[in-house]
Design a protein around this motif. Structure first.
Motif, short mmCIF file in Angstrom:
data_model
loop_
_atom_site.label_atom_id
_atom_site.label_comp_id
_atom_site.label_asym_id
_atom_site.label_seq_id
_atom_site.Cartn_x
_atom_site.Cartn_y
_atom_site.Cartn_z
N TRP A 95 -12.61 -3.27 3.05
CA TRP A 95 -12.09 -2.95 1.71
C TRP A 95 -11.96 -3.99 0.96
CZ3 TRP A 95 -13.91 1.64 0.33
CH2 TRP A 95 -13.98 2.71 1.16
N ASP A 96 -11.97 -4.10 -0.57
CA ASP A 96 -11.64 -5.07 -1.55
C ASP A 96 -10.29 -4.87 -2.02
OD1 ASP A 96 -11.92 -7.50 -2.90
OD2 ASP A 96 -13.68 -6.83 -3.92
N VAL A 97 -10.07 -6.16 -2.77
CA VAL A 97 -8.43 -6.13 -3.07
C VAL A 97 -8.35 -5.14 -4.14
CG1 VAL A 97 -6.97 -7.67 -4.45
CG2 VAL A 97 -8.29 -8.61 -2.68
N SER A 98 -9.37 -4.93 -4.98
CA SER A 98 -9.11 -3.95 -5.79
C SER A 98 -8.89 -2.31 -5.23
CB SER A 98 -10.57 -3.64 -6.60
OG SER A 98 -11.65 -3.38 -5.90
N HIS A 99 -9.46 -2.08 -4.08
CA HIS A 99 -9.19 -0.91 -3.42
C HIS A 99 -7.97 -0.81 -3.11
CE1 HIS A 99 -13.74 -1.18 -3.00
NE2 HIS A 99 -13.79 0.21 -3.16
N VAL A 100 -7.09 -2.07 -2.33
CA VAL A 100 -5.81 -1.95 -2.29
C VAL A 100 -4.92 -1.75 -3.31
CG1 VAL A 100 -3.94 -3.43 -0.98
CG2 VAL A 100 -6.10 -3.76 -0.23
N ARG A 101 -5.27 -2.07 -4.69
CA ARG A 101 -4.64 -1.85 -5.72
C ARG A 101 -4.66 -0.37 -5.86
NH1 ARG A 101 -7.88 -4.00 -9.90
NH2 ARG A 101 -8.66 -1.96 -9.78
N ASP A 102 -5.85 0.04 -5.98
CA ASP A 102 -5.89 1.52 -6.22
C ASP A 102 -5.30 2.48 -5.19
OD1 ASP A 102 -7.46 0.57 -8.33
OD2 ASP A 102 -9.47 1.34 -7.43
N GLY A 103 -5.41 1.95 -3.94
CA GLY A 103 -4.48 2.84 -2.93
C GLY A 103 -3.10 2.86 -2.98
N LEU A 104 -2.41 1.55 -3.80
CA LEU A 104 -1.07 1.66 -3.75
C LEU A 104 -0.66 2.37 -5.00
CD1 LEU A 104 -0.58 -2.06 -3.17
CD2 LEU A 104 0.45 -0.28 -1.88
N MET A 105 -1.57 2.22 -6.02
CA MET A 105 -1.39 3.19 -7.33
C MET A 105 -1.34 4.87 -6.86
SD MET A 105 -4.00 3.79 -10.45
CE MET A 105 -4.12 2.05 -10.78
N ARG A 106 -2.17 5.20 -5.90
CA ARG A 106 -2.02 6.50 -5.50
C ARG A 106 -0.80 6.70 -4.67
NH1 ARG A 106 -1.75 11.31 -6.50
NH2 ARG A 106 -2.14 12.67 -4.73
N LEU A 107 -0.38 5.88 -3.91
CA LEU A 107 0.84 6.06 -3.33
C LEU A 107 2.16 6.06 -4.18
CD1 LEU A 107 0.37 3.73 -0.16
CD2 LEU A 107 0.32 6.10 -0.13
N VAL A 108 2.23 5.42 -5.33
CA VAL A 108 3.25 5.25 -6.10
C VAL A 108 3.04 6.88 -6.92
CG1 VAL A 108 3.91 4.68 -8.32
CG2 VAL A 108 3.18 2.99 -6.49
N GLU A 109 1.94 7.23 -7.01
CA GLU A 109 1.80 8.64 -7.54
C GLU A 109 2.21 9.85 -6.92
OE1 GLU A 109 -2.39 7.85 -10.34
OE2 GLU A 109 -2.40 8.76 -8.31
N ILE A 110 2.01 9.60 -5.54
CA ILE A 110 2.51 10.53 -4.18
C ILE A 110 4.32 10.66 -4.55
CG2 ILE A 110 2.62 11.09 -2.10
CD1 ILE A 110 -0.23 10.00 -1.88
N VAL A 111 4.81 9.58 -4.43
CA VAL A 111 6.11 9.43 -4.54
C VAL A 111 6.89 9.89 -5.72
CG1 VAL A 111 8.26 7.87 -4.47
CG2 VAL A 111 6.33 7.39 -3.17
N ARG A 112 6.16 9.87 -6.72
CA ARG A 112 6.66 10.46 -8.19
C ARG A 112 6.54 11.78 -8.38
NH1 ARG A 112 5.25 5.17 -12.39
NH2 ARG A 112 7.33 4.28 -11.76
#
Length: 208
Positions: A95-112
């Motif tokens: 996966w590319d760096v942009s996929h890591v960024r998007d994955g982390l975005m989703r994890l933040v959403e899950i926490v919130r």
């Protein structure tokens, strides 16, 4: 008592680059972090091979962080701060760096948006930690492209953290993967990361 959930992969678990085993208890960065914070419970949830939100079908366990995070949030609730350090395994899977960024975005959403179902439970604060970059070594799988992408993670994660109003720390400021295997931290670097996170974590928790 404040509670901090450290959600990560083998770097959080404490993989030793020299032996392939696990660092001693005191040399794992969540433990080093906890030594410096009085009245704070540090929960280390590190799984070797964990990705942000992507499947790894050949792995010996479910490595998709997006699927297990709700379980951990519910298990350890209430939580005051979630520290997330993931991304290297995403790169290893192609996966590319942009996929890591998007994955982390989703994890933040899950926490919130997790349904805590507890009275008077506040949404935890979040700290995104950009993982230490990979290092060229004898292993042909540690390609120049992967190393370069790992070095670009901080530049992608920092603006995401700002946009989502969460904390950010660049682990590359204090540590880099060992030349022994290209991925994992030597014991001294693992401890250094935990100690370096002390002031950032204390600040997010409102402690001195």
């Amino acid at each position: 008592m404040k509670t901090v959930l450290c959600f990560g992969d083998s770097l959080t678990w404490g993989s030793c680059p020299q032996t392939g085993g696990r660092h001693g208890h005191a040399d794992r960065w969540p433990v080093a972090l906890g030594e410096t914070l009085v009245g704070v419970e540090i929960i280390a949830e590190g799984l070797r091979g964990r990705s942000t939100v992507y499947d790894r079908p050949t792995a010996p366990a479910d490595m998709n962080g997006g699927r297990i995070l709700p379980v951990l949030l519910h298990s350890h609730a209430p939580v005051d701060l979630v520290v997330i350090m993931l991304g290297i395994n995403d790169l290893c899977e192609g996966w590319d760096v942009s996929h890591v960024r998007d994955g982390l975005m989703r994890l933040v959403e899950i926490v919130r948006h997790h349904p805590w179902r507890l009275p008077e439970t506040d949404v935890p604060d979040i700290l995104l930690v950009s993982p230490p970059p990979m290092t060229p070594c004898w292993d042909a799988d540690v390609t120049a492209q992967k190393v370069s992408r790992s070095e670009a993670l901080a530049a992608a994660i920092a603006p995401l953290a700002e946009a989502m109003d969460v904390g950010f720390f660049d682990a590359a400021s204090v540590a880099r993967a060992s030349t022994a295997d290209g991925y994992h931290l030597e014991a001294a670097d693992s401890r250094a990361l935990g100690l370096a996170l002390r002031n950032v974590v204390a600040g997010r928790l409102g402690l001195s």
